[in-house]
Design a protein around this motif. Structure first.
Motif, short mmCIF file in Angstrom:
data_model
loop_
_atom_site.label_atom_id
_atom_site.label_comp_id
_atom_site.label_asym_id
_atom_site.label_seq_id
_atom_site.Cartn_x
_atom_site.Cartn_y
_atom_site.Cartn_z
N ASN A 85 -15.45 -12.66 6.43
CA ASN A 85 -14.20 -13.27 6.00
C ASN A 85 -14.30 -13.59 4.51
N GLY A 86 -13.18 -13.75 3.87
CA GLY A 86 -13.15 -14.04 2.44
C GLY A 86 -11.91 -13.44 1.83
N THR A 87 -12.02 -12.77 0.68
CA THR A 87 -10.89 -12.09 0.07
C THR A 87 -10.60 -10.80 0.85
N ALA A 88 -9.39 -10.31 0.72
CA ALA A 88 -9.01 -9.07 1.40
C ALA A 88 -9.80 -7.87 0.86
N GLY A 101 -12.00 -5.73 3.33
CA GLY A 101 -11.63 -4.32 3.41
C GLY A 101 -12.79 -3.38 3.17
N MET A 102 -13.79 -3.83 2.39
CA MET A 102 -14.98 -3.02 2.12
C MET A 102 -16.15 -3.41 3.02
N GLY A 103 -15.86 -4.08 4.13
CA GLY A 103 -16.89 -4.41 5.09
C GLY A 103 -17.89 -5.44 4.61
N GLY A 104 -17.58 -6.13 3.50
CA GLY A 104 -18.48 -7.12 2.93
C GLY A 104 -19.62 -6.52 2.12
N LYS A 141 -9.85 4.69 -6.07
CA LYS A 141 -8.66 4.43 -6.88
C LYS A 141 -8.01 5.76 -7.28
N PRO A 142 -6.99 6.20 -6.54
CA PRO A 142 -6.30 7.44 -6.95
C PRO A 142 -5.53 7.27 -8.25
N MET A 143 -5.21 6.03 -8.58
CA MET A 143 -4.61 5.68 -9.86
C MET A 143 -5.14 4.31 -10.26
N PRO A 144 -5.18 3.98 -11.54
CA PRO A 144 -5.85 2.75 -12.00
C PRO A 144 -5.35 1.48 -11.32
N GLU A 145 -4.07 1.42 -10.95
CA GLU A 145 -3.53 0.17 -10.41
C GLU A 145 -3.54 0.11 -8.89
N PHE A 146 -3.98 1.17 -8.21
CA PHE A 146 -3.92 1.22 -6.76
C PHE A 146 -5.29 1.55 -6.17
N SER A 147 -5.70 0.82 -5.12
CA SER A 147 -7.02 1.00 -4.51
C SER A 147 -6.89 1.16 -3.01
N ILE A 148 -7.73 2.03 -2.45
CA ILE A 148 -7.84 2.22 -1.01
C ILE A 148 -9.27 1.89 -0.59
N ARG A 149 -9.44 1.12 0.50
CA ARG A 149 -10.77 0.63 0.88
C ARG A 149 -11.04 0.88 2.36
N THR A 184 -13.16 -1.96 9.11
CA THR A 184 -12.19 -2.57 8.21
C THR A 184 -11.50 -1.51 7.34
N ALA A 185 -10.34 -1.86 6.86
CA ALA A 185 -9.59 -1.00 5.94
C ALA A 185 -8.66 -1.89 5.12
N GLY A 186 -8.24 -1.38 3.97
CA GLY A 186 -7.33 -2.17 3.15
C GLY A 186 -6.91 -1.42 1.91
N PHE A 187 -6.03 -2.03 1.16
CA PHE A 187 -5.63 -1.47 -0.13
C PHE A 187 -5.25 -2.60 -1.07
N GLY A 188 -5.20 -2.30 -2.34
CA GLY A 188 -4.87 -3.29 -3.36
C GLY A 188 -3.98 -2.70 -4.42
N TYR A 189 -3.20 -3.56 -5.04
CA TYR A 189 -2.30 -3.13 -6.13
C TYR A 189 -2.32 -4.18 -7.22
N GLN A 190 -2.44 -3.70 -8.45
CA GLN A 190 -2.49 -4.59 -9.61
C GLN A 190 -1.27 -4.39 -10.49
N MET A 191 -0.62 -5.51 -10.85
CA MET A 191 0.56 -5.48 -11.72
C MET A 191 0.27 -6.36 -12.92
N LYS A 192 -0.18 -5.75 -14.00
CA LYS A 192 -0.60 -6.45 -15.20
C LYS A 192 -1.68 -7.48 -14.82
N LYS A 193 -1.41 -8.78 -14.93
CA LYS A 193 -2.43 -9.79 -14.64
C LYS A 193 -2.40 -10.23 -13.18
N PHE A 194 -1.42 -9.82 -12.42
CA PHE A 194 -1.32 -10.19 -11.01
C PHE A 194 -1.89 -9.08 -10.14
N PHE A 195 -2.44 -9.47 -8.99
CA PHE A 195 -2.91 -8.47 -8.04
C PHE A 195 -2.70 -8.97 -6.62
N VAL A 196 -2.52 -8.01 -5.70
CA VAL A 196 -2.37 -8.32 -4.29
C VAL A 196 -3.24 -7.35 -3.50
#
Length: 518
Positions: free
Chosen positions: A35-38, A42-45, A403-411, A454-466
């Protein structure tokens, strides 16, 4: 003749200064979850060498040293146990278990402050809260009793010159069963009823919250060092119901309400280094000290026996303070990045669960308001049982981020934890230990290995990320309603043997992390 602990248990089960815990309860304190951040989930720790994720503060603190900017993050979601049942039934027995199959969970909040000390070095400070253990679980089991029962176990433990000790359940049954008297009108035993089948249901809830404070940094972007001081907050709740169909159209029912509260602290130290200056390949090493827990347990047990003549009921309570010192944990990890778009991580951890130190509070004193314990000593009897019941646990973590593109990640990730229980382990309710004497239940489960995908993805928008993550975990086990008693021979009618039944804990977790870099 009864020993001192069985006498105490049979009489009152009230609060006393000498108290300790028992093996199966201890495992709730050392069995950390993923448990912790997504991103971490998502990367199995598997980020103890890759670093730059605040969740590594609780395993390899050197991972905080890889941050190059400050950030704040917040994580939460829900945990679901979709295969659980709240209306279990077996044979002619039915029950209703209070509890929710799906529960919301606040899992993490943290802050990293990165301070540049030179062109290639940083000194970082961090604080992070995360839920290291989520106790939400519904467990049900049912099985056949072949001339065995809880009340028969109590009768078999009645001291015919033996040293078997009683617990709170035995104390209740001893008040409900008919005494067997000899010609001199002295009690020599207890009359019991054999069981035909049983049903068990339990709802657990609560958490262990971990508050970590970290200082870390790096030397010329080659060596990363970190130290974390951790504080833990234990909040465990359990309500369980156990019922047996007995011979002569009788029935026995047992309820337990259990609470464990307390605090603990530990230290974690780690290092990450790049052996080749021109390569991003990293190696991580870390060690976590025991968590030194100071805990309070409050429990109650109520037993009702019913037959054609009516019902009889008896209850007991137990309140005591104790200490548990968890085992050391050691870890080694590898991390590598390729072409700036693929990160790979692998971690191996080891901890000897059999080395848990159950401790009895002693040498205390009273002031005008309350009782304080100054010292504690190891419960050697229970510690021997722990050593024979639990074993070394290995944890393997594997993860990747693309990272298929700098702002998008697949885990993707995989996490495996080996079994902690020995195959022949059992909850020994006859030990001359306060941890056994003050027990208000008899059931136990020998859980096997845990597998997490586990699986997940991430997206970065300038200084914000989800970041979003999904985790599926499964742990199978063997449930036993009580310990078995074997008399002089395997065919003796006095045997009280409870066979195990298969159970499984399957959980689904959805997790989201919101963050801001500055």
């Amino acid at each position: 003749m009864k020993t001192k602990y069985s006498i105490i248990a049979a009489l009152a089960l009230v609060a006393v200064p000498l108290s300790a815990q028992e093996t199966y309860q201890d495992t709730k304190l050392v069995d950390s979850e993923l448990n912790g951040t997504a991103r971490y989930v998502g990367m199995g720790g598997a980020m103890e060498a890759l670093g730059a994720d605040i969740s590594t503060i609780g395993s390899n603190p050197a991972g905080i040293g890889l941050f190059r900017s400050s950030q704040v993050s917040l994580s939460g979601g829900f945990v679901a146990q979709k295969d659980a049942t709240t209306s279990p039934s077996f044979g002619g027995i039915n029950a209703r278990i209070d509890g929710n199959k799906t529960n919301a969970s606040f899992d993490q909040v943290g802050l990293v402050y990165a301070f540049r000390t030179s062109q290639s070095s940083f000194l970082n400070f961090a604080f992070n809260y995360h839920k290291s253990r989520n106790f939400d679980q519904i467990l049900t089991a049912g099985g056949v009793l072949n001339k065995a029962s809880q009340n028969k176990l109590t009768a078999m433990k009645y001291p015919y010159g033996t040293d078997y000790n009683w617990n709170g359940v035995d104390a209740n049954y001893s008040a409900l069963l008919t005494p067997i008297m000899n010609e001199e009108n002295k009690q020599v035993g207890l009359d019991y009823l054999n069981g035909t089948e049983y049903l068990f249901g339990q709802y657990q809830k609560g958490y262990i919250g971990e508050y970590d404070f970290n200082i870390s940094g790096n030397l010329n972007d080659r060596v990363f060092l970190g130290l974390t001081v951790g504080l833990r907050d234990v909040n465990y709740r359990s309500n369980s119901y156990y019922t047996e169909n007995l011979e002569q159209n009788a029935m026995a029912e047992s309820w337990e309400d259990l609470r464990i509260d307390g605090q603990g602290f530990d230290l974690k130290a780690g290092v990450i280094f790049r052996p080749v200056e021109t390569s991003p390949f990293r190696i991580g090493l870390y060690v976590n000290t025991p968590t030194w827990y100071d805990l309070t347990l409050s429990s109650a047990n109520d037993v009702t026996m019913t037959d054609a003549a009516g019902s009889l009921d008896k209850g007991q309570k137990a309140d005591y303070d104790y200490k548990v010192y968890t085992p050391w944990k050691f870890g080694v990890s590898l991390g590598h990045t390729l072409a700036g778009c693929l990160a790979l991580g692998a971690t191996y951890e080891y901890s000897d669960y059999g080395s848990i130190d159950n401790r009895i509070n002693d040498d205390g004193y009273y002031d005008d308001w309350s009782y304080y314990f100054q010292q504690s000593s190891s419960d050697r009897t229970m510690n021997r049982h722990t050593k024979s019941t639990l074993k070394g646990v290995s944890t393997l973590k594997l993860g990747m981020e693309f990272k298929p593109m700098p702002e998008f990640s697949i885990r993707l990730g995989y996490n495996y934890m080996s079994p902690m229980f020995s195959e022949n382990g059992f909850r020994d309710g006859s030990l001359e230990s306060p941890g056994s004497a003050y027990a208000t239940s008899t059931d136990y489960t020998n859980w096997k290995s845990t597998n997490r995908v586990t699986a997940g993805f991430g997206y970065q928008m300038k200084k914000f990320f989800v970041d979003l993550a999904y985790q599926y975990s499964q742990t199978d086990g063997d449930f036993y309603p009580f310990m078995s008693y074997v008399a002089n021979s395997a065919s003796s009618p006095d045997n009280c043997i409870a066979d195990g039944v298969k159970v499984s804990n399957k959980r689904n977790q959805m997790l989201v992390t919101l963050g801001y870099r500055f």
